[in-house]
Design a protein around this motif. Structure first.
Motif, PDB file in Angstrom:
ATOM      1  N   SER A   1       0.854  -1.187   0.000  1.00 23.74           N
ATOM      2  CA  SER A   1       0.000   0.000   0.000  1.00 23.74           C
ATOM      3  C   SER A   1       0.885   1.230   0.000  1.00 23.74           C
ATOM      4  CB  SER A   1      -0.921   0.005   1.216  1.00 23.74           C
ATOM      5  OG  SER A   1      -0.153   0.040   2.391  1.00 23.74           O
ATOM      6  N   ASP A   2       0.394   2.264  -0.629  1.00 20.93           N
ATOM      7  CA  ASP A   2       1.124   3.519  -0.642  1.00 20.93           C
ATOM      8  C   ASP A   2       1.072   4.125   0.749  1.00 20.93           C
ATOM      9  OD1 ASP A   2       1.669   3.318  -3.342  1.00 20.93           O
ATOM     10  OD2 ASP A   2      -0.172   4.345  -3.933  1.00 20.93           O
ATOM     11  N   PRO A   3       2.139   4.815   1.147  1.00 24.03           N
ATOM     12  CA  PRO A   3       2.106   5.450   2.461  1.00 24.03           C
ATOM     13  C   PRO A   3       1.022   6.524   2.502  1.00 24.03           C
ATOM     14  CG  PRO A   3       4.063   6.105   1.230  1.00 24.03           C
ATOM     15  CD  PRO A   3       3.361   5.052   0.435  1.00 24.03           C
ATOM     16  N   VAL A   4       0.398   6.636   3.642  1.00 23.10           N
ATOM     17  CA  VAL A   4      -0.656   7.625   3.804  1.00 23.10           C
ATOM     18  C   VAL A   4       0.000   8.984   4.036  1.00 23.10           C
ATOM     19  CG1 VAL A   4      -2.589   8.357   5.240  1.00 23.10           C
ATOM     20  CG2 VAL A   4      -2.244   5.938   4.743  1.00 23.10           C
ATOM     21  N   VAL A   5      -0.356   9.941   3.200  1.00 23.15           N
ATOM     22  CA  VAL A   5       0.147  11.300   3.363  1.00 23.15           C
ATOM     23  C   VAL A   5      -0.980  12.108   3.976  1.00 23.15           C
ATOM     24  CG1 VAL A   5       1.068  13.323   2.195  1.00 23.15           C
ATOM     25  CG2 VAL A   5       1.653  11.040   1.363  1.00 23.15           C
ATOM     26  N   GLU A   6      -0.756  12.541   5.213  1.00 24.23           N
ATOM     27  CA  GLU A   6      -1.814  13.252   5.915  1.00 24.23           C
ATOM     28  C   GLU A   6      -1.970  14.667   5.385  1.00 24.23           C
ATOM     29  OE1 GLU A   6      -2.140  12.804  10.066  1.00 24.23           O
ATOM     30  OE2 GLU A   6      -1.134  10.871  10.057  1.00 24.23           O
ATOM     31  N   LYS A   7      -3.161  15.182   5.518  1.00 28.27           N
ATOM     32  CA  LYS A   7      -3.512  16.501   5.014  1.00 28.27           C
ATOM     33  C   LYS A   7      -2.700  17.596   5.707  1.00 28.27           C
ATOM     34  CE  LYS A   7      -7.456  19.501   4.387  1.00 28.27           C
ATOM     35  NZ  LYS A   7      -8.862  19.719   4.591  1.00 28.27           N
ATOM     36  N   THR A   8      -2.262  18.566   4.914  1.00 30.25           N
ATOM     37  CA  THR A   8      -1.568  19.732   5.451  1.00 30.25           C
ATOM     38  C   THR A   8      -2.614  20.674   6.043  1.00 30.25           C
ATOM     39  OG1 THR A   8       0.114  19.537   3.738  1.00 30.25           O
ATOM     40  CG2 THR A   8      -0.062  21.666   4.851  1.00 30.25           C
ATOM     41  N   MET A   9      -2.346  21.131   7.271  1.00 29.46           N
ATOM     42  CA  MET A   9      -3.283  22.047   7.929  1.00 29.46           C
ATOM     43  C   MET A   9      -2.514  23.227   8.514  1.00 29.46           C
ATOM     44  SD  MET A   9      -5.841  19.349   9.783  1.00 29.46           S
ATOM     45  CE  MET A   9      -6.901  20.648  10.364  1.00 29.46           C
ATOM     46  N   ALA A  10      -2.861  24.438   8.087  1.00 26.25           N
ATOM     47  CA  ALA A  10      -2.220  25.657   8.585  1.00 26.25           C
ATOM     48  C   ALA A  10      -2.908  26.108   9.869  1.00 26.25           C
ATOM     49  CB  ALA A  10      -2.309  26.758   7.537  1.00 26.25           C
ATOM     50  N   ASP A  11      -2.088  26.530  10.832  1.00 26.07           N
ATOM     51  CA  ASP A  11      -2.624  27.048  12.092  1.00 26.07           C
ATOM     52  C   ASP A  11      -1.522  27.831  12.788  1.00 26.07           C
ATOM     53  OD1 ASP A  11      -4.394  27.561  14.165  1.00 26.07           O
ATOM     54  OD2 ASP A  11      -4.074  25.629  15.130  1.00 26.07           O
ATOM     55  N   PHE A  12      -1.908  28.869  13.527  1.00 24.11           N
ATOM     56  CA  PHE A  12      -0.921  29.621  14.296  1.00 24.11           C
ATOM     57  C   PHE A  12      -1.573  30.337  15.461  1.00 24.11           C
ATOM     58  CE2 PHE A  12      -2.386  32.844  11.273  1.00 24.11           C
ATOM     59  CZ  PHE A  12      -2.447  34.004  12.032  1.00 24.11           C
ATOM     60  N   GLU A  13      -0.696  30.786  16.347  1.00 24.41           N
ATOM     61  CA  GLU A  13      -1.092  31.546  17.527  1.00 24.41           C
ATOM     62  C   GLU A  13      -0.211  32.798  17.537  1.00 24.41           C
ATOM     63  OE1 GLU A  13       0.315  29.967  21.591  1.00 24.41           O
ATOM     64  OE2 GLU A  13      -1.711  29.202  21.316  1.00 24.41           O
ATOM     65  N   ALA A  14      -0.761  33.926  17.999  1.00 21.70           N
ATOM     66  CA  ALA A  14      -0.002  35.178  18.041  1.00 21.70           C
ATOM     67  C   ALA A  14      -0.048  35.761  19.445  1.00 21.70           C
ATOM     68  CB  ALA A  14      -0.581  36.167  17.045  1.00 21.70           C
ATOM     69  N   ILE A  15       1.134  36.139  19.952  1.00 22.25           N
ATOM     70  CA  ILE A  15       1.231  36.774  21.264  1.00 22.25           C
ATOM     71  C   ILE A  15       1.861  38.144  21.060  1.00 22.25           C
ATOM     72  CG2 ILE A  15       2.272  36.640  23.557  1.00 22.25           C
ATOM     73  CD1 ILE A  15       2.289  33.570  23.173  1.00 22.25           C
ATOM     74  N   THR A  16       1.176  39.191  21.537  1.00 20.51           N
ATOM     75  CA  THR A  16       1.662  40.550  21.328  1.00 20.51           C
ATOM     76  C   THR A  16       2.270  41.128  22.601  1.00 20.51           C
ATOM     77  OG1 THR A  16      -0.492  41.490  21.871  1.00 20.51           O
ATOM     78  CG2 THR A  16      -0.080  41.006  19.568  1.00 20.51           C
ATOM     79  N   ALA A  17       3.222  42.050  22.387  1.00 19.52           N
ATOM     80  CA  ALA A  17       3.834  42.775  23.494  1.00 19.52           C
ATOM     81  C   ALA A  17       4.134  44.186  23.004  1.00 19.52           C
ATOM     82  CB  ALA A  17       5.111  42.090  23.944  1.00 19.52           C
ATOM     83  N   ASP A  18       3.821  45.197  23.806  1.00 16.07           N
ATOM     84  CA  ASP A  18       4.102  46.587  23.458  1.00 16.07           C
ATOM     85  C   ASP A  18       5.463  46.955  24.027  1.00 16.07           C
ATOM     86  OD1 ASP A  18       4.179  49.252  22.916  1.00 16.07           O
ATOM     87  OD2 ASP A  18       2.457  49.805  24.153  1.00 16.07           O
ATOM     88  N   THR A  19       6.423  47.203  23.146  1.00 19.85           N
ATOM     89  CA  THR A  19       7.752  47.614  23.591  1.00 19.85           C
ATOM     90  C   THR A  19       8.062  48.982  23.000  1.00 19.85           C
ATOM     91  OG1 THR A  19       8.735  46.405  21.743  1.00 19.85           O
ATOM     92  CG2 THR A  19       8.669  45.272  23.843  1.00 19.85           C
ATOM     93  N   LEU A  20       7.920  50.020  23.805  1.00 18.76           N
ATOM     94  CA  LEU A  20       8.218  51.399  23.414  1.00 18.76           C
ATOM     95  C   LEU A  20       7.465  51.834  22.160  1.00 18.76           C
ATOM     96  CD1 LEU A  20      12.056  51.303  24.053  1.00 18.76           C
ATOM     97  CD2 LEU A  20      10.298  52.179  25.589  1.00 18.76           C
ATOM     98  N   GLY A  21       6.198  51.542  22.117  1.00 14.97           N
ATOM     99  CA  GLY A  21       5.369  51.966  20.990  1.00 14.97           C
ATOM    100  C   GLY A  21       5.419  51.048  19.785  1.00 14.97           C
ATOM    101  N   ASN A  22       6.317  50.086  19.791  1.00 11.31           N
ATOM    102  CA  ASN A  22       6.366  49.083  18.722  1.00 11.31           C
ATOM    103  C   ASN A  22       5.696  47.826  19.246  1.00 11.31           C
ATOM    104  OD1 ASN A  22       7.894  50.502  16.735  1.00 11.31           O
ATOM    105  ND2 ASN A  22       9.694  50.201  18.005  1.00 11.31           N
ATOM    106  N   PHE A  23       4.752  47.355  18.523  1.00 13.11           N
ATOM    107  CA  PHE A  23       4.036  46.155  18.941  1.00 13.11           C
ATOM    108  C   PHE A  23       4.710  44.947  18.306  1.00 13.11           C
ATOM    109  CE2 PHE A  23       1.111  49.613  19.472  1.00 13.11           C
ATOM    110  CZ  PHE A  23       0.544  49.346  20.704  1.00 13.11           C
ATOM    111  N   GLU A  24       5.460  44.222  19.135  1.00 13.91           N
ATOM    112  CA  GLU A  24       6.116  43.024  18.638  1.00 13.91           C
ATOM    113  C   GLU A  24       5.181  41.839  18.821  1.00 13.91           C
ATOM    114  OE1 GLU A  24      10.501  41.843  18.818  1.00 13.91           O
ATOM    115  OE2 GLU A  24       9.591  40.774  20.501  1.00 13.91           O
TER     116      GLU A  24
END
Length: 99
Positions: free
Chosen positions: A19-42
């Protein structure tokens, strides 16, 4: 003739059980954490994509990155539409979030 028939049968059985190897579906996902450093939002982006090997980030302010887990500084406040394209063996998936 019997020997040939035996080998053909054996070849057929082996071919059918592979049997051919099973290639699982690609799924995009992310998390974002913000911090205010001297008026620049990193923003620290944590990539949570599944089955992906390459990434393209669009930070919604004309800047892009191909890093897996990038950090990005926004010099202006506001709401930005961030897009992540994750590509793997089974294609590309995209996700969009506002930050």
């Amino acid at each position: 003739m019997k020997k040939l028939l035996f080998y053909l049968t054996l070849f057929f059985l082996i071919s059918c059980t592979k049997s051919d190897p099973v290639v699982e579906k690609t799924m995009a996902d992310f998390e974002a954490i913000t911090a205010d450093t001297l008026g620049n939002f990193e923003v620290k982006f944590t990539n949570k994509s599944k089955n992906a090997t390459s990434f393209l980030w669009d930070f919604g302010n004309g800047k892009r990155s191909t890093d897996k887990d990038p950090k990005h500084k926004y010099t202006e406040g506001g709401i930005f539409t961030v897009r992540l394209s994750a590509t793997g063996l089974n294609g590309t998936d995209r996700i969009t979030r506002s930050i």
